[in-house]
Design an enzyme around this catalytic site. Structure first.
Site, PDB file in Angstrom:
ATOM      1  N   CYS A  12      44.525 -35.743   7.983  1.00 43.18           N
ATOM      2  CA  CYS A  12      43.433 -34.929   7.440  1.00 43.18           C
ATOM      3  C   CYS A  12      43.921 -33.487   7.274  1.00 43.18           C
ATOM      4  O   CYS A  12      44.411 -32.872   8.229  1.00 43.18           O
ATOM      5  CB  CYS A  12      42.220 -34.971   8.363  1.00 43.18           C
ATOM      6  SG  CYS A  12      40.979 -33.718   7.978  1.00 43.18           S
TER       7      CYS A  12
ATOM      8  N   CYS B  72      42.233 -31.032   9.663  1.00 42.58           N
ATOM      9  CA  CYS B  72      42.686 -31.257  11.050  1.00 42.58           C
ATOM     10  C   CYS B  72      44.083 -30.672  11.237  1.00 42.58           C
ATOM     11  O   CYS B  72      44.390 -30.104  12.293  1.00 42.58           O
ATOM     12  CB  CYS B  72      42.683 -32.748  11.386  1.00 42.58           C
ATOM     13  SG  CYS B  72      41.034 -33.425  11.690  1.00 42.58           S
TER      14      CYS B  72
ATOM     15  N   ASP C  27      39.453 -19.682   1.699  1.00 40.83           N
ATOM     16  CA  ASP C  27      39.739 -20.762   0.754  1.00 40.83           C
ATOM     17  C   ASP C  27      40.959 -20.382  -0.091  1.00 40.83           C
ATOM     18  O   ASP C  27      41.104 -19.240  -0.533  1.00 40.83           O
ATOM     19  CB  ASP C  27      38.527 -21.008  -0.156  1.00 40.83           C
ATOM     20  CG  ASP C  27      38.619 -22.336  -0.878  1.00 40.83           C
ATOM     21  OD1 ASP C  27      37.820 -23.241  -0.577  1.00 40.83           O
ATOM     22  OD2 ASP C  27      39.515 -22.484  -1.763  1.00 40.83           O
TER      23      ASP C  27
ATOM     24  N   HIS D 278      36.433 -33.828  13.971  1.00 38.74           N
ATOM     25  CA  HIS D 278      36.541 -34.432  12.640  1.00 38.74           C
ATOM     26  C   HIS D 278      35.369 -35.373  12.366  1.00 38.74           C
ATOM     27  O   HIS D 278      35.188 -36.373  13.054  1.00 38.74           O
ATOM     28  CB  HIS D 278      37.852 -35.213  12.484  1.00 38.74           C
ATOM     29  CG  HIS D 278      37.964 -35.864  11.131  1.00 38.74           C
ATOM     30  ND1 HIS D 278      38.591 -35.264  10.063  1.00 38.74           N
ATOM     31  CD2 HIS D 278      37.474 -37.040  10.661  1.00 38.74           C
ATOM     32  CE1 HIS D 278      38.502 -36.045   9.003  1.00 38.74           C
ATOM     33  NE2 HIS D 278      37.820 -37.129   9.339  1.00 38.74           N
TER      34      HIS D 278
ATOM     35  N   ASN E 103      29.690 -29.534   0.118  1.00 41.39           N
ATOM     36  CA  ASN E 103      29.757 -30.651  -0.818  1.00 41.39           C
ATOM     37  C   ASN E 103      29.903 -31.945  -0.030  1.00 41.39           C
ATOM     38  O   ASN E 103      30.730 -32.034   0.872  1.00 41.39           O
ATOM     39  CB  ASN E 103      30.938 -30.461  -1.777  1.00 41.39           C
ATOM     40  CG  ASN E 103      30.762 -29.240  -2.658  1.00 41.39           C
ATOM     41  OD1 ASN E 103      29.669 -28.980  -3.157  1.00 41.39           O
ATOM     42  ND2 ASN E 103      31.827 -28.469  -2.831  1.00 41.39           N
TER      43      ASN E 103
ATOM     44  N   HIS F 130      36.717 -33.676   5.404  1.00 42.48           N
ATOM     45  CA  HIS F 130      36.470 -33.147   6.751  1.00 42.48           C
ATOM     46  C   HIS F 130      35.313 -32.168   6.549  1.00 42.48           C
ATOM     47  O   HIS F 130      35.436 -31.237   5.724  1.00 42.48           O
ATOM     48  CB  HIS F 130      37.718 -32.439   7.295  1.00 42.48           C
ATOM     49  CG  HIS F 130      37.578 -31.847   8.674  1.00 42.48           C
ATOM     50  ND1 HIS F 130      38.440 -32.142   9.720  1.00 42.48           N
ATOM     51  CD2 HIS F 130      36.688 -30.962   9.184  1.00 42.48           C
ATOM     52  CE1 HIS F 130      38.086 -31.470  10.802  1.00 42.48           C
ATOM     53  NE2 HIS F 130      37.020 -30.730  10.498  1.00 42.48           N
TER      54      HIS F 130
ATOM     55  N   HIS G  71      32.913 -29.355   5.985  1.00 44.28           N
ATOM     56  CA  HIS G  71      33.167 -27.920   5.881  1.00 44.28           C
ATOM     57  C   HIS G  71      32.047 -27.253   5.116  1.00 44.28           C
ATOM     58  O   HIS G  71      31.355 -27.883   4.320  1.00 44.28           O
ATOM     59  CB  HIS G  71      34.523 -27.636   5.223  1.00 44.28           C
ATOM     60  CG  HIS G  71      34.717 -28.295   3.890  1.00 44.28           C
ATOM     61  ND1 HIS G  71      35.025 -29.625   3.766  1.00 44.28           N
ATOM     62  CD2 HIS G  71      34.634 -27.811   2.629  1.00 44.28           C
ATOM     63  CE1 HIS G  71      35.136 -29.940   2.487  1.00 44.28           C
ATOM     64  NE2 HIS G  71      34.877 -28.855   1.766  1.00 44.28           N
TER      65      HIS G  71
ATOM     66  N   HIS H 285      31.267 -23.844   2.723  1.00 46.07           N
ATOM     67  CA  HIS H 285      31.788 -22.720   1.952  1.00 46.07           C
ATOM     68  C   HIS H 285      30.849 -21.528   2.150  1.00 46.07           C
ATOM     69  O   HIS H 285      29.659 -21.623   1.839  1.00 46.07           O
ATOM     70  CB  HIS H 285      31.820 -23.045   0.462  1.00 46.07           C
ATOM     71  CG  HIS H 285      32.676 -24.216   0.079  1.00 46.07           C
ATOM     72  ND1 HIS H 285      33.909 -24.067  -0.539  1.00 46.07           N
ATOM     73  CD2 HIS H 285      32.485 -25.554   0.199  1.00 46.07           C
ATOM     74  CE1 HIS H 285      34.431 -25.272  -0.788  1.00 46.07           C
ATOM     75  NE2 HIS H 285      33.581 -26.190  -0.350  1.00 46.07           N
TER      76      HIS H 285
HETATM   77  P1  AMP Z   1      35.442 -29.253  -1.311  1.00 49.67           P
HETATM   78  O1  AMP Z   1      35.871 -29.422  -2.746  1.00 49.67           O
HETATM   79  O2  AMP Z   1      33.991 -28.902  -1.154  1.00 49.67           O
HETATM   80  O3  AMP Z   1      35.841 -30.458  -0.493  1.00 49.67           O
HETATM   81  O4  AMP Z   1      36.224 -28.003  -0.746  1.00 49.67           O
HETATM   82  C1  AMP Z   1      37.546 -28.071  -0.320  1.00 49.67           C
HETATM   83  C2  AMP Z   1      38.090 -26.679  -0.445  1.00 49.67           C
HETATM   84  O5  AMP Z   1      39.282 -26.616   0.297  1.00 49.67           O
HETATM   85  C3  AMP Z   1      38.411 -26.232  -1.875  1.00 49.67           C
HETATM   86  O6  AMP Z   1      37.630 -25.105  -2.212  1.00 49.67           O
HETATM   87  C4  AMP Z   1      39.894 -25.901  -1.809  1.00 49.67           C
HETATM   88  O7  AMP Z   1      40.246 -24.777  -2.581  1.00 49.67           O
HETATM   89  C5  AMP Z   1      40.111 -25.659  -0.330  1.00 49.67           C
HETATM   90  N1  AMP Z   1      41.459 -25.881   0.150  1.00 49.67           N
HETATM   91  C6  AMP Z   1      42.273 -26.933  -0.092  1.00 49.67           C
HETATM   92  N2  AMP Z   1      43.440 -26.812   0.570  1.00 49.67           N
HETATM   93  C7  AMP Z   1      43.359 -25.635   1.257  1.00 49.67           C
HETATM   94  C8  AMP Z   1      44.248 -24.939   2.119  1.00 49.67           C
HETATM   95  N3  AMP Z   1      45.463 -25.416   2.447  1.00 49.67           N
HETATM   96  N4  AMP Z   1      43.835 -23.755   2.640  1.00 49.67           N
HETATM   97  C9  AMP Z   1      42.624 -23.245   2.335  1.00 49.67           C
HETATM   98  N5  AMP Z   1      41.738 -23.867   1.527  1.00 49.67           N
HETATM   99  C10 AMP Z   1      42.102 -25.051   0.983  1.00 49.67           C
END
Ligand code: AMP
Length: 114
Positions: free
Chosen positions: A4, A7, A30, A46, A87, A98, A100, A102
């Site tokens: 993940c 994670c 992000d 998780h 989302n 995982h 989260h 925003h």
């Molecule tokens: P979601 O599309 O709602 O699942 O959001 C996932 C978010 O994770 C997206 O906005 C990506 O830009 C962000 N993301 C993906 N990989 C990373 C990373 N390594 N560091 C920081 N943010 C990330």
């Protein structure tokens, strides 16, 4: 969960820009910001999404919301306003399985949420 992404960020295996952390949550910028402030708040536990919120230990969801409010205040958008988005699933375009949140702010958001 060893495969993940979040994670692995929590474990320090993948670098991230920390904004805030506590015992239950971690907040980091992000990698593809959609607003001047775009911070992700994740529980250290998780679960894939809000669909599994019942599997979280007591207090973790509340800690995520408090972490988000703390981030908003620390980033200077508490007064101007901010949006909290989680989302959930494919129709919502969730890309990382995982849970989260925003934290978005620093500019006027669109009226339409969808
Ligand atoms: P979601 O599309 O709602 O699942 O959001 C996932 C978010 O994770 C997206 O906005 C990506 O830009 C962000 N993301 C993906 N990989 C990373 C990373 N390594 N560091 C920081 N943010 C990330």
């Amino acid at each position: 969960m060893k495969d993940c992404l979040f994670c692995r960020i929590l474990a320090g295996e993948i670098p991230s820009q920390k904004v805030y952390e506590d015992d239950l949550t971690y907040a980091f910028r992000d990698i593809h910001p959609m607003a001047p402030v775009h911070v992700l708040v994740v529980p250290r536990t998780h679960v894939t999404s809000l669909n599994e919120v019942n599997q979280l230990p007591a207090g973790v969801l509340e800690a995520c919301l408090k972490s988000a409010a703390h981030v908003a205040e620390a980033e200077g958008i508490g007064e101007s306003g901010w949006r909290l988005v989680s989302n959930c699933g494919s129709d919502a375009c969730q890309s990382v399985p995982h849970l989260h949140f925003h934290v978005l702010g620093g500019r006027k958001m669109e009226d339409s949420m969808a």
